[in-house]
Design an enzyme around this catalytic site. Sequence first.
Site, mmCIF file in Angstrom:
data_model
loop_
_atom_site.group_PDB
_atom_site.id
_atom_site.type_symbol
_atom_site.label_atom_id
_atom_site.label_comp_id
_atom_site.label_asym_id
_atom_site.label_seq_id
_atom_site.Cartn_x
_atom_site.Cartn_y
_atom_site.Cartn_z
ATOM 1 N N HIS A 17 -34.675 14.244 -2.963
ATOM 2 C CA HIS A 17 -33.353 14.861 -3.126
ATOM 3 C C HIS A 17 -32.268 13.828 -2.860
ATOM 4 C CE1 HIS A 17 -32.729 15.248 1.233
ATOM 5 N NE2 HIS A 17 -33.880 15.892 1.361
ATOM 6 N N HIS A 20 -32.548 11.340 0.161
ATOM 7 C CA HIS A 20 -33.449 10.191 -0.040
ATOM 8 C C HIS A 20 -32.789 9.173 -0.973
ATOM 9 C CE1 HIS A 20 -36.368 13.692 0.449
ATOM 10 N NE2 HIS A 20 -36.522 12.988 1.554
ATOM 11 N N CYS A 125 -43.006 20.005 16.543
ATOM 12 C CA CYS A 125 -42.287 20.414 15.332
ATOM 13 C C CYS A 125 -42.934 19.708 14.144
ATOM 14 C CB CYS A 125 -40.806 20.059 15.425
ATOM 15 S SG CYS A 125 -39.965 20.340 13.852
ATOM 16 N N CYS A 143 -35.954 23.941 16.695
ATOM 17 C CA CYS A 143 -35.645 22.527 16.456
ATOM 18 C C CYS A 143 -34.251 22.437 15.834
ATOM 19 C CB CYS A 143 -36.689 21.937 15.498
ATOM 20 S SG CYS A 143 -36.142 20.417 14.721
ATOM 21 N N LYS A 294 -27.154 20.230 7.176
ATOM 22 C CA LYS A 294 -27.874 19.066 6.672
ATOM 23 C C LYS A 294 -28.596 19.435 5.377
ATOM 24 C CE LYS A 294 -31.636 15.898 7.611
ATOM 25 N NZ LYS A 294 -32.937 15.719 8.221
ATOM 26 N N LYS A 297 -35.042 19.657 2.611
ATOM 27 C CA LYS A 297 -35.988 20.483 1.874
ATOM 28 C C LYS A 297 -36.300 21.752 2.659
ATOM 29 C CE LYS A 297 -38.828 16.545 3.089
ATOM 30 N NZ LYS A 297 -39.329 15.300 2.611
HETATM 31 O O1 ME8 Z 1 -38.746 11.135 8.123
HETATM 32 N N1 ME8 Z 1 -28.709 12.957 4.494
HETATM 33 O O2 ME8 Z 1 -39.470 11.114 5.916
HETATM 34 P P1 ME8 Z 1 -38.438 12.124 5.226
HETATM 35 C C1 ME8 Z 1 -28.963 11.651 4.492
HETATM 36 N N2 ME8 Z 1 -41.682 9.919 6.630
HETATM 37 N N3 ME8 Z 1 -30.191 11.117 4.407
HETATM 38 C C2 ME8 Z 1 -31.221 11.954 4.298
HETATM 39 C C3 ME8 Z 1 -31.039 13.354 4.294
HETATM 40 C C4 ME8 Z 1 -29.706 13.857 4.395
HETATM 41 N N4 ME8 Z 1 -29.411 15.147 4.376
HETATM 42 N N5 ME8 Z 1 -32.252 13.934 4.196
HETATM 43 C C5 ME8 Z 1 -33.166 12.916 4.119
HETATM 44 C C6 ME8 Z 1 -39.527 10.787 7.242
HETATM 45 N N6 ME8 Z 1 -32.549 11.722 4.180
HETATM 46 C C7 ME8 Z 1 -40.660 9.846 7.587
HETATM 47 C C8 ME8 Z 1 -40.109 8.448 7.711
HETATM 48 S S1 ME8 Z 1 -40.399 5.812 8.120
HETATM 49 C C9 ME8 Z 1 -41.531 4.836 8.831
HETATM 50 C C10 ME8 Z 1 -41.121 7.400 8.106
HETATM 51 C C11 ME8 Z 1 -33.208 10.399 4.109
HETATM 52 O O3 ME8 Z 1 -39.000 12.397 3.865
HETATM 53 C C12 ME8 Z 1 -32.872 9.538 5.321
HETATM 54 O O4 ME8 Z 1 -33.145 8.209 5.004
HETATM 55 O O5 ME8 Z 1 -38.163 13.285 6.095
HETATM 56 C C13 ME8 Z 1 -33.861 10.058 6.342
HETATM 57 O O6 ME8 Z 1 -34.026 9.210 7.451
HETATM 58 C C14 ME8 Z 1 -35.098 10.149 5.479
HETATM 59 O O7 ME8 Z 1 -34.606 10.598 4.189
HETATM 60 C C15 ME8 Z 1 -36.153 11.092 6.018
HETATM 61 O O8 ME8 Z 1 -37.142 11.242 5.030
#
Ligand code: ME8
Length: 519
Positions: A17, A20, A125, A143, A294, A297
């Site tokens: 989304h 990311h 969580c 959470c 925020k 998903k």
């Molecule tokens: O946490 N605003 O993966 P994830 C800004 N797999 N950035 C956002 C966002 C939002 N609303 N939502 C997601 C994980 N992001 C782990 C990470 S790393 C070794 C492992 C972005 O799929 C942002 O970069 O939940 C956030 O830190 C990341 O997606 C979390 O992705």
Amino acid sequence: MRIYFTTPIYYVNAYPHLGHAYTTIVVDVLTRFFKLKGWEVFFLTGTDEHGDKIQKTAKEKNKEPKELVDEISLAFKKTWEYFKISYNYFIRTTSASHQRVVQFLLQKLYDQGEFYLDEYEGYYCIGCERFLTSKELDEKGECLDHKVVPIYVKEKNYFFNLEKYRSWLKDYLFRNEVIYPEFYREEVLNLLEEELPPLCISRPKNRLSWGIELPFDKEYVTYVWFDALINYLTGIGYPENPEWESWWKKAHHFIAKDILKPHAIYWPIMLKAMGLPMYKKLLVHGYWLVDKLKMSKSLGNIIDPIEISEKYGRDQLRYFLLREMAFGYDAEFNFSNFILRINADLANDYGNLVYRTFSLIEKHFKTIPDRSGNLEVLDEEFIQNITQALKEYEELFLSFQFHKALERLWQAIRSANVYIDRCAPWELIKKGYQERAGIVLRLLTEGIKSFAIALYPVTPEASQILLKTLGLNIDQLHWDLVWNFSALSCSTVISKGKPLFPRVEIEKLTHSVAKSSSS
Ligand code: ME8
């Protein structure tokens, strides 16, 4: 000179989304910027494919975990292809090469006596993929990010004694400006004031089988974060690739604040215990919000980045994301702001400047006029103004303040519009002052060339069109060209072409927020 940039590796329980896309686009913009400056850049992104969350989603969708991770990992890859993301390597944590290194490091820490077996109970969580402390829950016991009550877990597991390294980390973070913006460093230093609970690094296979098996106990798989963080090493070929260390010393991790704790506490401690150097910088941005919540998903309020780019343009989205969010702070994704930026900044200020200048050249000169003749005070001021703006733009970019950098550059773009209005080359032509009009249009074209180069990392497609029109070779682009006013050849024929950034008509403003296909 070398620099290494990483994005988080994203969970493959749902499709990409806008959140990311933001982190990935920021890293893409920086990669292009540093390459423009002649640096060697390694850009790593990828997908995080193990853990409870993936196993649970696969079950809900009636799929094997492997089938799910292959499908969604491909969707991430395709999304980055669509956005022409200039990454060097896309890592998947289910790849054999990554799993081998994780097992090697687990064994090493086990042999060093860093892990111990113990019974544990706590609130887990699945959204965060970690145990939460009571401070991380709201008044309803949910959470803060995922708005669900964590599950109670009691089981025998392997633990890593983080507390042993707390004072080292506190001291290190106190002495080094590793975390940006500064207030996140303070947040982490505050967390380090209190004793660190041990980190549970295993999951019993009878509860979770989708993970990397512990090399020293076949009844367990490793904790997904322990597996995931190591991607930053395996992605540059650690330990076999002789080059890994030269990249590692320059590692810049980009993340949002949701994963600050694993990156600012677990990861440095893991590296220290493994006898490896600390990464160079952790760059933390805020959240994209929709109606103050925020975008995520799990909340189902996501925006599909491809859908809006198809409608409004990729460059438009990249510009908006970088201009609208002050790096480090939350920003609201709002369609009227998005359209305002497209119409006011891109179509009016930048697009019109180009259109007006190129139309006049096309009509009255055909080719780029030369600079012969004396410059007036107004011209000198104009050149100085743009030179100063570019200098500040570069500094702000290098200090990761993208929104300020763009704001500063737009002051220069607006000043170019003021310059064209004050000089009124159309009037000069009408009155027969062809040579004077030529000088004004030449200087404006030089300004446009500088803007197009400076903005190439942010709006690459528009810059490519502009630079091609100006007769410059995109493959030989270098930042120093922004200062080189003689780079434009007077034999280049100018055609005004189509408007670079079409205005968005208000009727197009109807847009529905895409609903997440998964939780
Ligand atoms: O946490 N605003 O993966 P994830 C800004 N797999 N950035 C956002 C966002 C939002 N609303 N939502 C997601 C994980 N992001 C782990 C990470 S790393 C070794 C492992 C972005 O799929 C942002 O970069 O939940 C956030 O830190 C990341 O997606 C979390 O992705």
